[in-house]
Design a protein around this motif. Structure first.
Motif, PDB file in Angstrom:
ATOM      1  N   ARG A 145      -0.044  -8.070  -4.349  1.00 33.12           N
ATOM      2  CA  ARG A 145      -1.281  -7.073  -4.558  1.00 33.12           C
ATOM      3  C   ARG A 145      -1.115  -5.550  -4.358  1.00 33.12           C
ATOM      4  NH1 ARG A 145      -4.990  -6.741  -7.312  1.00 33.12           N
ATOM      5  NH2 ARG A 145      -5.952  -8.908  -6.729  1.00 33.12           N
ATOM      6  N   ASP A 146      -0.812  -5.045  -5.162  1.00 29.48           N
ATOM      7  CA  ASP A 146      -0.787  -3.575  -4.987  1.00 29.48           C
ATOM      8  C   ASP A 146      -2.061  -2.774  -4.950  1.00 29.48           C
ATOM      9  OD1 ASP A 146      -0.493  -0.581  -5.465  1.00 29.48           O
ATOM     10  OD2 ASP A 146       0.119  -0.732  -7.520  1.00 29.48           O
ATOM     11  N   SER A 163       7.925   7.107  -4.235  1.00 29.91           N
ATOM     12  CA  SER A 163       8.427   6.273  -3.325  1.00 29.91           C
ATOM     13  C   SER A 163       9.847   6.238  -3.603  1.00 29.91           C
ATOM     14  CB  SER A 163       7.815   4.885  -3.256  1.00 29.91           C
ATOM     15  OG  SER A 163       8.390   3.944  -2.674  1.00 29.91           O
ATOM     16  N   LYS A 164      10.674   5.979  -2.536  1.00 31.10           N
ATOM     17  CA  LYS A 164      12.170   5.766  -2.785  1.00 31.10           C
ATOM     18  C   LYS A 164      12.553   4.598  -2.546  1.00 31.10           C
ATOM     19  CE  LYS A 164      16.476   7.875  -1.686  1.00 31.10           C
ATOM     20  NZ  LYS A 164      17.409   9.059  -0.959  1.00 31.10           N
ATOM     21  N   VAL A 165      11.837   3.690  -1.486  1.00 35.06           N
ATOM     22  CA  VAL A 165      12.211   2.460  -1.078  1.00 35.06           C
ATOM     23  C   VAL A 165      11.244   1.176  -1.411  1.00 35.06           C
ATOM     24  CG1 VAL A 165      12.820   1.148   0.872  1.00 35.06           C
ATOM     25  CG2 VAL A 165      13.447   3.503   0.655  1.00 35.06           C
ATOM     26  N   ASN A 166       9.979   1.969  -1.092  1.00 39.62           N
ATOM     27  CA  ASN A 166       8.737   0.535  -0.985  1.00 39.62           C
ATOM     28  C   ASN A 166       8.710   0.244  -2.541  1.00 39.62           C
ATOM     29  OD1 ASN A 166       7.038   0.225   1.690  1.00 39.62           O
ATOM     30  ND2 ASN A 166       7.734   2.738   1.557  1.00 39.62           N
ATOM     31  N   ARG A 167       8.960   1.037  -3.541  1.00 39.90           N
ATOM     32  CA  ARG A 167       8.535   0.554  -4.811  1.00 39.90           C
ATOM     33  C   ARG A 167       9.769  -0.325  -5.357  1.00 39.90           C
ATOM     34  NH1 ARG A 167      11.953   3.136  -8.559  1.00 39.90           N
ATOM     35  NH2 ARG A 167      13.038   5.223  -7.758  1.00 39.90           N
ATOM     36  N   LEU A 168      10.776  -0.277  -4.702  1.00 40.80           N
ATOM     37  CA  LEU A 168      12.044  -1.059  -4.985  1.00 40.80           C
ATOM     38  C   LEU A 168      11.761  -2.502  -4.437  1.00 40.80           C
ATOM     39  CD1 LEU A 168      15.083   1.007  -4.601  1.00 40.80           C
ATOM     40  CD2 LEU A 168      13.833   0.449  -6.709  1.00 40.80           C
ATOM     41  N   LEU A 169      11.149  -2.334  -2.970  1.00 37.44           N
ATOM     42  CA  LEU A 169      10.894  -3.757  -2.481  1.00 37.44           C
ATOM     43  C   LEU A 169       9.594  -4.168  -2.935  1.00 37.44           C
ATOM     44  CD1 LEU A 169      10.660  -1.963   1.278  1.00 37.44           C
ATOM     45  CD2 LEU A 169      12.576  -3.616   0.178  1.00 37.44           C
ATOM     46  N   LEU A 170       8.844  -3.643  -3.665  1.00 39.72           N
ATOM     47  CA  LEU A 170       7.561  -4.228  -4.516  1.00 39.72           C
ATOM     48  C   LEU A 170       8.114  -4.779  -5.671  1.00 39.72           C
ATOM     49  CD1 LEU A 170       4.616  -4.422  -4.743  1.00 39.72           C
ATOM     50  CD2 LEU A 170       4.689  -2.550  -5.894  1.00 39.72           C
ATOM     51  N   ALA A 171       9.076  -4.136  -6.490  1.00 39.57           N
ATOM     52  CA  ALA A 171       9.844  -4.760  -7.682  1.00 39.57           C
ATOM     53  C   ALA A 171      10.525  -6.125  -7.257  1.00 39.57           C
ATOM     54  CB  ALA A 171      10.636  -3.960  -8.222  1.00 39.57           C
ATOM     55  N   ALA A 172      11.165  -6.137  -6.247  1.00 40.05           N
ATOM     56  CA  ALA A 172      11.960  -7.318  -5.722  1.00 40.05           C
ATOM     57  C   ALA A 172      11.118  -8.412  -5.461  1.00 40.05           C
ATOM     58  CB  ALA A 172      12.895  -6.794  -4.463  1.00 40.05           C
ATOM     59  N   ALA A 173       9.822  -8.322  -4.770  1.00 43.46           N
ATOM     60  CA  ALA A 173       9.113  -9.373  -4.372  1.00 43.46           C
ATOM     61  C   ALA A 173       8.244 -10.015  -5.790  1.00 43.46           C
ATOM     62  CB  ALA A 173       8.077  -8.714  -3.666  1.00 43.46           C
ATOM     63  N   ALA A 192       0.952  -1.320   0.196  1.00 40.77           N
ATOM     64  CA  ALA A 192      -0.097  -0.091  -0.118  1.00 40.77           C
ATOM     65  C   ALA A 192       0.696   1.237  -0.027  1.00 40.77           C
ATOM     66  CB  ALA A 192      -0.935  -0.116   1.147  1.00 40.77           C
ATOM     67  N   HIS A 193       0.840   1.955  -1.046  1.00 36.13           N
ATOM     68  CA  HIS A 193       1.382   3.338  -1.149  1.00 36.13           C
ATOM     69  C   HIS A 193       0.612   4.272  -2.015  1.00 36.13           C
ATOM     70  CE1 HIS A 193       4.260   6.490  -1.718  1.00 36.13           C
ATOM     71  NE2 HIS A 193       5.352   5.781  -1.056  1.00 36.13           N
ATOM     72  N   PRO A 194       0.076   5.531  -1.346  1.00 29.90           N
ATOM     73  CA  PRO A 194      -0.633   6.424  -2.357  1.00 29.90           C
ATOM     74  C   PRO A 194      -0.199   6.675  -3.517  1.00 29.90           C
ATOM     75  CG  PRO A 194      -0.698   6.864   0.140  1.00 29.90           C
ATOM     76  CD  PRO A 194       0.503   5.858  -0.050  1.00 29.90           C
ATOM     77  N   HIS A 198      19.097  -2.980   1.999  1.00 30.47           N
ATOM     78  CA  HIS A 198      17.900  -3.080   2.392  1.00 30.47           C
ATOM     79  C   HIS A 198      17.037  -4.296   1.769  1.00 30.47           C
ATOM     80  CE1 HIS A 198      14.607  -2.463   5.394  1.00 30.47           C
ATOM     81  NE2 HIS A 198      13.750  -2.111   4.266  1.00 30.47           N
ATOM     82  N   VAL A 199      17.185  -3.589   0.282  1.00 27.21           N
ATOM     83  CA  VAL A 199      16.266  -4.259  -0.744  1.00 27.21           C
ATOM     84  C   VAL A 199      16.747  -5.870  -0.844  1.00 27.21           C
ATOM     85  CG1 VAL A 199      15.551  -4.519  -2.967  1.00 27.21           C
ATOM     86  CG2 VAL A 199      15.476  -2.166  -1.990  1.00 27.21           C
ATOM     87  N   SER A 200      17.985  -5.893  -0.915  1.00 27.14           N
ATOM     88  CA  SER A 200      18.808  -7.296  -0.945  1.00 27.14           C
ATOM     89  C   SER A 200      18.361  -8.283   0.161  1.00 27.14           C
ATOM     90  CB  SER A 200      20.278  -7.212  -1.191  1.00 27.14           C
ATOM     91  OG  SER A 200      20.880  -8.284  -1.350  1.00 27.14           O
TER      92      SER A 200
END
Length: 212
Positions: free
Chosen positions: A42-43, A23-33, A16-18, A170-172
């Protein structure tokens, strides 16, 4: 093909990100998942821009997973509004908790979050006035009420100003954790969730509520 028709993996990640563009971090985490085939992603804001959540489909996805991941930035010491609505709509009485609500028992819940403030700001002498752990009980109790284990959260503080190297690490680590679940050493000593039995008297029938 509807994405819910895919074979259910062992991990369901609810992100969940509006505004992913900011996003600087969460979008990278989402992409990694999203690169891991056994992780269903689920976005929420991308899937339900009108806030009209497909409850049946979400319950099916959650029930099929062994690990449910909540991925989001901390906003006003809590979660984004659409994720809160997702909890309200999906984790229903009689399904996720209460009499007959056993759909999630034995599963794990993992919070993966970022904060704008630094770790030092979450301190009695910092402007957030409390250690970050003080804001976790609602997550912990949500898990407990549903019969789930609340896993140690993964939090990156100061996401707005984190250097590229720290973000990459962190993403790694996040990807590595998803890739090795449930073989995390600390889970061996993590106790089972406490029993939280909700009496029917605390959730009166719909017609009783309407008559009040």
């Amino acid at each position: 093909m509807d994405e819910f028709a895919k074979p259910a993996p062992g991990v369901y990640l609810v992100a969940a990100h509006p505004n992913w563009g900011e996003s600087k971090v969460n979008r990278l985490l989402l992409a990694a998942a999203g690169q891991l085939p056994w992780v269903r992603v689920r976005d929420l804001y991308g899937s339900y821009p009108d806030y009209d959540i497909d409850v049946a489909a979400e319950q099916e996805a959650v029930a099929a997973a062994r690990l449910v991941v909540l991925l989001h930035p901390i906003q006003w010491y809590s979660m984004p509004a659409l994720l809160k609505l997702w909890l309200d709509e999906v984790l229903r009485y009689g399904w996720a908790y209460g009499p007959g609500g056993t759909a999630l028992q034995g599963k794990d819940l993992w919070l993966v979050a970022t904060t704008g403030g630094s770790e030092h700001s979450y301190h009695p002498q910092g402007y957030n006035r409390y250690f970050f752990d003080a804001f976790l009980p609602p997550y912990e109790q949500t898990a407990a009420l549903c019969g789930m284990r609340f896993l140690p959260p993964m939090v990156l503080h100061g996401a707005h100003t984190a250097p590229p190297g720290a973000i990459e690490a962190h993403v790694s680590t996040f990807g590595q954790r998803l890739g090795t679940y449930p073989d995390w050493p600390e889970l061996e000593d993590l106790p089972a969730c406490p029993a939280c039995d909700v009496p029917q008297s605390d959730r009166p029938a719909v017609h009783d509520q309407a008559s009040r």
